[in-house]
Design a protein around this motif. Structure first.
Motif, PDB file in Angstrom:
ATOM      1  N   ARG A  23       0.849  -1.192   0.000  1.00  0.00           N
ATOM      2  CA  ARG A  23       0.000   0.000   0.000  1.00  0.00           C
ATOM      3  C   ARG A  23       0.883   1.239   0.000  1.00  0.00           C
ATOM      4  O   ARG A  23       1.718   1.400   0.893  1.00  0.00           O
ATOM      5  CB  ARG A  23      -0.939   0.014   1.208  1.00  0.00           C
ATOM      6  CG  ARG A  23      -1.890   1.213   1.217  1.00  0.00           C
ATOM      7  CD  ARG A  23      -2.825   1.205   2.406  1.00  0.00           C
ATOM      8  NE  ARG A  23      -2.069   1.304   3.637  1.00  0.00           N
ATOM      9  CZ  ARG A  23      -2.281   0.547   4.728  1.00  0.00           C
ATOM     10  NH1 ARG A  23      -3.227  -0.366   4.738  1.00  0.00           N
ATOM     11  NH2 ARG A  23      -1.548   0.708   5.807  1.00  0.00           N
ATOM     12  N   GLU A  24       0.694   2.088  -0.979  1.00  0.00           N
ATOM     13  CA  GLU A  24       1.434   3.346  -1.053  1.00  0.00           C
ATOM     14  C   GLU A  24       0.863   4.313  -0.022  1.00  0.00           C
ATOM     15  O   GLU A  24      -0.344   4.502   0.054  1.00  0.00           O
ATOM     16  CB  GLU A  24       1.292   3.964  -2.437  1.00  0.00           C
ATOM     17  CG  GLU A  24       1.823   3.089  -3.547  1.00  0.00           C
ATOM     18  CD  GLU A  24       1.534   3.670  -4.903  1.00  0.00           C
ATOM     19  OE1 GLU A  24       2.244   4.618  -5.297  1.00  0.00           O
ATOM     20  OE2 GLU A  24       0.598   3.188  -5.559  1.00  0.00           O
ATOM     21  N   GLU A  25       1.739   4.919   0.759  1.00  0.00           N
ATOM     22  CA  GLU A  25       1.314   5.891   1.764  1.00  0.00           C
ATOM     23  C   GLU A  25       1.580   7.298   1.241  1.00  0.00           C
ATOM     24  O   GLU A  25       2.410   7.491   0.347  1.00  0.00           O
ATOM     25  CB  GLU A  25       2.063   5.640   3.083  1.00  0.00           C
ATOM     26  CG  GLU A  25       1.934   4.222   3.633  1.00  0.00           C
ATOM     27  CD  GLU A  25       0.519   3.817   4.024  1.00  0.00           C
ATOM     28  OE1 GLU A  25      -0.363   4.692   4.150  1.00  0.00           O
ATOM     29  OE2 GLU A  25       0.280   2.612   4.210  1.00  0.00           O
ATOM     30  N   VAL A  26       0.893   8.292   1.804  1.00  0.00           N
ATOM     31  CA  VAL A  26       1.027   9.673   1.315  1.00  0.00           C
ATOM     32  C   VAL A  26       2.434  10.232   1.501  1.00  0.00           C
ATOM     33  O   VAL A  26       2.849  11.115   0.763  1.00  0.00           O
ATOM     34  CB  VAL A  26      -0.014  10.615   1.974  1.00  0.00           C
ATOM     35  CG1 VAL A  26      -1.410  10.255   1.524  1.00  0.00           C
ATOM     36  CG2 VAL A  26       0.099  10.612   3.471  1.00  0.00           C
ATOM     37  N   ARG A 109       6.585  -1.176   7.328  1.00  0.00           N
ATOM     38  CA  ARG A 109       6.532  -0.036   6.410  1.00  0.00           C
ATOM     39  C   ARG A 109       7.961   0.287   5.998  1.00  0.00           C
ATOM     40  O   ARG A 109       8.844   0.393   6.848  1.00  0.00           O
ATOM     41  CB  ARG A 109       5.878   1.161   7.090  1.00  0.00           C
ATOM     42  CG  ARG A 109       5.625   2.313   6.129  1.00  0.00           C
ATOM     43  CD  ARG A 109       4.695   3.372   6.702  1.00  0.00           C
ATOM     44  NE  ARG A 109       3.371   2.794   6.897  1.00  0.00           N
ATOM     45  CZ  ARG A 109       2.696   2.842   8.051  1.00  0.00           C
ATOM     46  NH1 ARG A 109       3.197   3.453   9.095  1.00  0.00           N
ATOM     47  NH2 ARG A 109       1.510   2.289   8.148  1.00  0.00           N
ATOM     48  N   LEU A 110       8.170   0.415   4.689  1.00  0.00           N
ATOM     49  CA  LEU A 110       9.493   0.704   4.130  1.00  0.00           C
ATOM     50  C   LEU A 110       9.505   2.048   3.410  1.00  0.00           C
ATOM     51  O   LEU A 110       8.484   2.465   2.862  1.00  0.00           O
ATOM     52  CB  LEU A 110       9.877  -0.350   3.083  1.00  0.00           C
ATOM     53  CG  LEU A 110      10.023  -1.797   3.494  1.00  0.00           C
ATOM     54  CD1 LEU A 110      10.273  -2.653   2.264  1.00  0.00           C
ATOM     55  CD2 LEU A 110      11.141  -1.972   4.488  1.00  0.00           C
ATOM     56  N   ARG A 111      10.674   2.672   3.371  1.00  0.00           N
ATOM     57  CA  ARG A 111      10.919   3.781   2.459  1.00  0.00           C
ATOM     58  C   ARG A 111      11.690   3.147   1.301  1.00  0.00           C
ATOM     59  O   ARG A 111      12.893   2.922   1.392  1.00  0.00           O
ATOM     60  CB  ARG A 111      11.734   4.896   3.085  1.00  0.00           C
ATOM     61  CG  ARG A 111      11.976   6.054   2.098  1.00  0.00           C
ATOM     62  CD  ARG A 111      12.611   7.291   2.681  1.00  0.00           C
ATOM     63  NE  ARG A 111      12.194   7.654   4.012  1.00  0.00           N
ATOM     64  CZ  ARG A 111      11.018   8.205   4.364  1.00  0.00           C
ATOM     65  NH1 ARG A 111      10.118   8.419   3.434  1.00  0.00           N
ATOM     66  NH2 ARG A 111      10.740   8.507   5.605  1.00  0.00           N
ATOM     67  N   PRO A 112      10.975   2.811   0.221  1.00  0.00           N
ATOM     68  CA  PRO A 112      11.621   2.076  -0.867  1.00  0.00           C
ATOM     69  C   PRO A 112      12.566   2.946  -1.689  1.00  0.00           C
ATOM     70  O   PRO A 112      12.373   4.154  -1.801  1.00  0.00           O
ATOM     71  CB  PRO A 112      10.455   1.603  -1.726  1.00  0.00           C
ATOM     72  CG  PRO A 112       9.376   2.581  -1.460  1.00  0.00           C
ATOM     73  CD  PRO A 112       9.572   3.057  -0.037  1.00  0.00           C
TER      74      PRO A 112
END
Length: 154
Positions: A23-26, A109-112
């Motif tokens: 899921r992409e977060e804002v 949750r990752l910062r890809p």
């Protein structure tokens, strides 16, 4: 969308070979969780041991370990990036993954790295249906098998 009796929400992206949703977060981060199919494969989950927040996660490498029945499996990430958050609730109640895999049972949750270039590798909603069905076929998934502990939504 429903594939072989298992629900896959249309608003999520999927990595079928990993049995994960994305899921992409804002804020540009991406939340990962186990799909209903992943839950069906694992059965009842007894523990989730994630890597530490701040860890660098390589693509196709572990972001944590999932323990179930009499085995454990490394949860491999479809993305490279920095681990920003882990679902602390799973440390106390890993069964949340089975109970609400698309909600309270999210995993990390990752910062890809380079998400804009990679995001299209993960089909969104209905576009993932054929890939999910093919993954089930390759795994010889039989939802009628009494040993499958599938999550089924009405």
């Amino acid at each position: 969308m429903n594939v072989q009796g298992l629900e896959f929400p249309d608003a999520l992206r999927y990595a079928p070979e990993h049995s994960l949703w994305l899921r992409e977060e804002v804020d540009g981060s991406v939340t990962l969780g186990l799909t209903a199919y992943g839950c069906a494969l694992y059965g009842q989950i007894f523990a989730f041991t994630p890597k530490r927040v701040g860890a660098r996660i390589e693509r196709e490498r572990s972001f944590g370990v999932v323990e179930f029945a009499k085995a454990a499996s490394s949860a491999r990430s479809p993305l490279a990036g920095e681990l920003l958050a882990v679902n602390e609730a799973l440390l106390e109640r890993p069964a949340l993954i089975n109970q609400d895999c698309y909600g309270d049972g999210w995993m990390v949750r990752l910062r890809p790295e380079d998400w804009s270039a990679m995001r299209e590798e993960f089909p969104l909603g209905k576009a993932a249906e054929a890939a999910i069905a093919e993954r089930m076929r390759l795994d010889n998934f039989d939802p009628a098998n009494a040993h499958v502990q599938a999550l089924r939504w009405k």
